[in-house]
Scaffold this motif. Structure first.
Motif, PDB file in Angstrom:
ATOM      1  N   PHE A 338       0.837  -1.199   0.000  1.00  0.00           N
ATOM      2  CA  PHE A 338       0.000   0.000   0.000  1.00  0.00           C
ATOM      3  C   PHE A 338       0.876   1.256   0.000  1.00  0.00           C
ATOM      4  O   PHE A 338       0.683   2.167  -0.810  1.00  0.00           O
ATOM      5  N   CYS A 339       1.853   1.283   0.896  1.00  0.00           N
ATOM      6  CA  CYS A 339       2.684   2.483   1.019  1.00  0.00           C
ATOM      7  C   CYS A 339       3.529   2.706  -0.229  1.00  0.00           C
ATOM      8  O   CYS A 339       3.737   3.850  -0.651  1.00  0.00           O
ATOM      9  N   PRO A 365       9.472  -0.257  13.849  1.00  0.00           N
ATOM     10  CA  PRO A 365       9.873   0.312  12.556  1.00  0.00           C
ATOM     11  C   PRO A 365       8.657   0.947  11.886  1.00  0.00           C
ATOM     12  O   PRO A 365       7.548   0.419  11.987  1.00  0.00           O
ATOM     13  N   VAL A 366       8.878   2.064  11.246  1.00  0.00           N
ATOM     14  CA  VAL A 366       7.767   2.777  10.611  1.00  0.00           C
ATOM     15  C   VAL A 366       8.054   2.888   9.119  1.00  0.00           C
ATOM     16  O   VAL A 366       9.194   3.169   8.723  1.00  0.00           O
ATOM     17  N   ILE A 367       7.038   2.638   8.304  1.00  0.00           N
ATOM     18  CA  ILE A 367       7.180   2.891   6.877  1.00  0.00           C
ATOM     19  C   ILE A 367       6.401   4.157   6.553  1.00  0.00           C
ATOM     20  O   ILE A 367       5.288   4.348   7.046  1.00  0.00           O
ATOM     21  N   MET A 368       7.015   5.043   5.793  1.00  0.00           N
ATOM     22  CA  MET A 368       6.363   6.308   5.472  1.00  0.00           C
ATOM     23  C   MET A 368       6.430   6.533   3.973  1.00  0.00           C
ATOM     24  O   MET A 368       7.528   6.533   3.403  1.00  0.00           O
ATOM     25  N   ALA A 369       5.292   6.730   3.385  1.00  0.00           N
ATOM     26  CA  ALA A 369       5.230   7.071   1.976  1.00  0.00           C
ATOM     27  C   ALA A 369       4.809   8.518   1.883  1.00  0.00           C
ATOM     28  O   ALA A 369       3.738   8.879   2.373  1.00  0.00           O
ATOM     29  N   ALA A 370       5.667   9.328   1.317  1.00  0.00           N
ATOM     30  CA  ALA A 370       5.325  10.737   1.156  1.00  0.00           C
ATOM     31  C   ALA A 370       6.226  11.321   0.085  1.00  0.00           C
ATOM     32  O   ALA A 370       7.395  11.594   0.332  1.00  0.00           O
ATOM     33  N   SER A 382      -0.072  11.189   1.911  1.00  0.00           N
ATOM     34  CA  SER A 382       0.945  10.398   2.596  1.00  0.00           C
ATOM     35  C   SER A 382       0.301   9.218   3.295  1.00  0.00           C
ATOM     36  O   SER A 382      -0.896   9.213   3.578  1.00  0.00           O
ATOM     37  N   ALA A 383       1.106   8.232   3.543  1.00  0.00           N
ATOM     38  CA  ALA A 383       0.622   7.062   4.291  1.00  0.00           C
ATOM     39  C   ALA A 383       1.758   6.604   5.173  1.00  0.00           C
ATOM     40  O   ALA A 383       2.914   6.626   4.764  1.00  0.00           O
ATOM     41  N   ASP A 384       1.438   6.255   6.395  1.00  0.00           N
ATOM     42  CA  ASP A 384       2.486   5.718   7.243  1.00  0.00           C
ATOM     43  C   ASP A 384       1.932   4.629   8.127  1.00  0.00           C
ATOM     44  O   ASP A 384       0.735   4.575   8.405  1.00  0.00           O
ATOM     45  N   ALA A 385       2.827   3.770   8.557  1.00  0.00           N
ATOM     46  CA  ALA A 385       2.382   2.635   9.360  1.00  0.00           C
ATOM     47  C   ALA A 385       3.529   2.112  10.181  1.00  0.00           C
ATOM     48  O   ALA A 385       4.617   1.880   9.668  1.00  0.00           O
ATOM     49  N   PRO A 386       3.276   1.948  11.501  1.00  0.00           N
ATOM     50  CA  PRO A 386       4.248   1.213  12.288  1.00  0.00           C
ATOM     51  C   PRO A 386       4.077  -0.264  11.924  1.00  0.00           C
ATOM     52  O   PRO A 386       2.939  -0.738  11.794  1.00  0.00           O
ATOM     53  N   ILE A 387       5.196  -0.960  11.720  1.00  0.00           N
ATOM     54  CA  ILE A 387       5.081  -2.365  11.313  1.00  0.00           C
ATOM     55  C   ILE A 387       4.860  -3.215  12.557  1.00  0.00           C
ATOM     56  O   ILE A 387       5.798  -3.760  13.146  1.00  0.00           O
ATOM     57  N   PRO A 389       1.301  -5.564  14.538  1.00  0.00           N
ATOM     58  CA  PRO A 389      -0.120  -5.907  14.432  1.00  0.00           C
ATOM     59  C   PRO A 389      -0.984  -4.780  14.996  1.00  0.00           C
ATOM     60  O   PRO A 389      -0.546  -4.123  15.946  1.00  0.00           O
ATOM     61  N   PRO A 390      -2.193  -4.513  14.493  1.00  0.00           N
ATOM     62  CA  PRO A 390      -2.872  -5.231  13.398  1.00  0.00           C
ATOM     63  C   PRO A 390      -2.529  -4.695  11.998  1.00  0.00           C
ATOM     64  O   PRO A 390      -3.344  -4.800  11.103  1.00  0.00           O
ATOM     65  N   TYR A 391      -1.331  -4.221  11.844  1.00  0.00           N
ATOM     66  CA  TYR A 391      -0.859  -3.739  10.534  1.00  0.00           C
ATOM     67  C   TYR A 391      -1.775  -2.673   9.946  1.00  0.00           C
ATOM     68  O   TYR A 391      -2.272  -2.783   8.842  1.00  0.00           O
ATOM     69  N   THR A 392      -1.987  -1.680  10.771  1.00  0.00           N
ATOM     70  CA  THR A 392      -2.846  -0.577  10.356  1.00  0.00           C
ATOM     71  C   THR A 392      -2.022   0.444   9.595  1.00  0.00           C
ATOM     72  O   THR A 392      -0.943   0.837  10.052  1.00  0.00           O
ATOM     73  N   VAL A 393      -2.537   0.841   8.452  1.00  0.00           N
ATOM     74  CA  VAL A 393      -1.891   1.920   7.723  1.00  0.00           C
ATOM     75  C   VAL A 393      -2.716   3.189   7.935  1.00  0.00           C
ATOM     76  O   VAL A 393      -3.950   3.142   7.961  1.00  0.00           O
TER      77      VAL A 393
END
Ligand code: PLP
Length: 423
Positions: A338-339, A365-370, A382-387, A389-393
């Protein structure tokens, strides 16, 4: 050639997204009056304070007698119906603004209470929830927290018990941040503040307003908040402010924050604008429109991913008080897919591939798309998510609606093979 083809969007993906969008027209329409009210508010505040070309001039050095800076503060104060404001491009982020407001208003042996669960991750080290050099805790300021009840309502009994003579400041986070609770409405924040003030009138009620500005027709200062704090690279900068934060509220508390921002004896009187006033003001002028676009984008995203079989929060037609749309992606792989798609859909850095990393201030760990014009500006798509559970973006922003629309089609295309339901 089909315009959407060039982004790799197949015909059936486009059709699916457009169908979902068609079903949202009445939801979108309801947002119009909010945009209109906030736009009028901003326009009126600019007129009332006689905003002029001369306010855009750069000040340098100490920045004494900077009438542009003073006018920005006055305009913000009017928009928030507050006594005073501190709006500065030298405030480096939302966390920095919150830190200034807290340090400026707390003294050793004071206690902070968060009655809405744990605050945003980056405040852990500011407060000292996670041990850190220079935290409030190191200065003898203690912290208490009362979580929301299971149905996400306020634990009034718990809050009453938690308040003591030491309680100096209550911090209320409007947006859910990286948690799974719902975002608080301004009305709910008002109810909470009324309750707290009924126990002790002199407790400072501070609201972390990040992601909330202009989503509703009123702001937390209108329901009793003493201090409201946010970032200029989110909603209220309208995508044009290249840096900054704001603190608005009661004069005394804003002054306390200003003293921490600069130093004792100087407070609000110093700080060159270096020529950034115009972008701060023009961004503010655009902000109600930009927030409107971001909200429509969040709703479309929620609706599309709900149809694809994912759990979304809030639901597409639900009441909103921030611009964040979260989607439970079920697996780390989905989150990353998604990111990456959001990144590919960006105007800037569309060719890079975001990877999860250990960001300062976050516990996973955090993934950030921007792919943004202004680094990390999450009012831009932008989208970000800590990796974890429950793997919420967490999806937010979008300066224009057309951009979010294309981006969601790109996301849908790339997640297609991974989703439970087929389009
Ligand atoms: C963004 C945000 C902050 C501050 O974040 P910065 O990245 O430091 O600007 C604080 N609280 C909430 C709820 C936020 O969304």
């Amino acid at each position: 050639m089909n315009l959407f083809n060039q982004f790799g969007i197949e015909k059936d993906t486009e059709k699916f997204c457009l169908q979902v969008e068609n079903g949202l027209q009445s939801t979108f329409q309801k947002l119009d009056s909010i945009r209109y009210t906030n736009g009028a508010k901003v326009l009126y505040a600019m007129q009332k304070n006689k905003l002029s070309d001369s306010h855009f001039s750069a000040s340098t050095g100490y920045g004494y007698n900077d009438i542009g800076r003073e006018t920005i503060d006055a305009i913000y104060a009017d928009i928030f119906k507050a006594e005073d404001a501190l709006v500065r491009t030298q405030i480096m982020s939302g966390t920095h603004a919150l830190s200034i407001a807290l340090f400026g208003n707390l003294r050793p042996n004071d206690e902070i209470l968060s009655p809405v669960g744990k605050p945003y991750d980056t405040l852990d080290k500011v407060i000292g929830i996670v041990p850190a050099k220079g935290s409030l805790k190191e200065y003898g300021i203690t912290y208490k927290q009362v979580d929301l009840l299971e149905d996400f309502s306020f634990d009034y009994e718990g809050i009453r018990n938690a308040i003591t003579d030491k309680t100096k400041l209550v911090t209320i986070q409007r947006s859910k941040g990286y948690s799974n609770r719902p975002t608080l409405s301004v009305f709910q924040i008002g109810e909470l503040i009324t309750f707290i003030k009924s126990i002790r009138e002199d407790i400072i009620c501070m609201v972390d307003n990040c992601y909330g500005e202009f989503v509703e027709e009123i702001e937390p200062t209108e329901v009793g908040a003493d201090l409201v704090v946010g970032s200029l690279i989110k909603n209220i900068g309208g995508g044009l402010a290249s840096s900054g934060g704001y603190i608005v509220g009661k004069k005394e508390y804003v002054e306390n924050a200003a003293i921490r921002f600069s130093c004792s004896g100087l407070g609000k009187e110093i700080g060159a604008n270096l020529g950034l006033n115009q972008q701060v003001l023009q961004g503010l002028f655009f902000a109600p429109e930009v927030v409107h676009n971001a909200l429509k984008g969040a709703i479309l995203t929620g609706a599309v991913f709900e149809k694809l079989g994912f759990k979304v929060n809030p639901m597409p037609t639900a009441f909103r008080s921030d611009i964040v749309q979260s989607i439970d992606m079920q697996t780390a792989e989905n989150v990353i897919t998604f990111c990456k798609a959001i990144q590919n859909a960006a105007p800037v850095d569309s060719y890079v591939s975001p990877e999860p990393w250990d960001m300062p201030g976050y516990d996973a760990p955090v993934i950030m798309a921007a792919g943004t014009f202004i680094q990390g500006a999450s009012i831009e798509l932008s989208a970000d998510a800590p990796i974890k559970p429950p793997y919420t973006v967490f999806f937010q922003g979008g300066l224009t609606y057309y951009h979010v629309r294309i981006a969601i089609m790109i996301c849908t295309q790339s997640i297609k093979g991974l989703s439970k339901k087929n389009i």
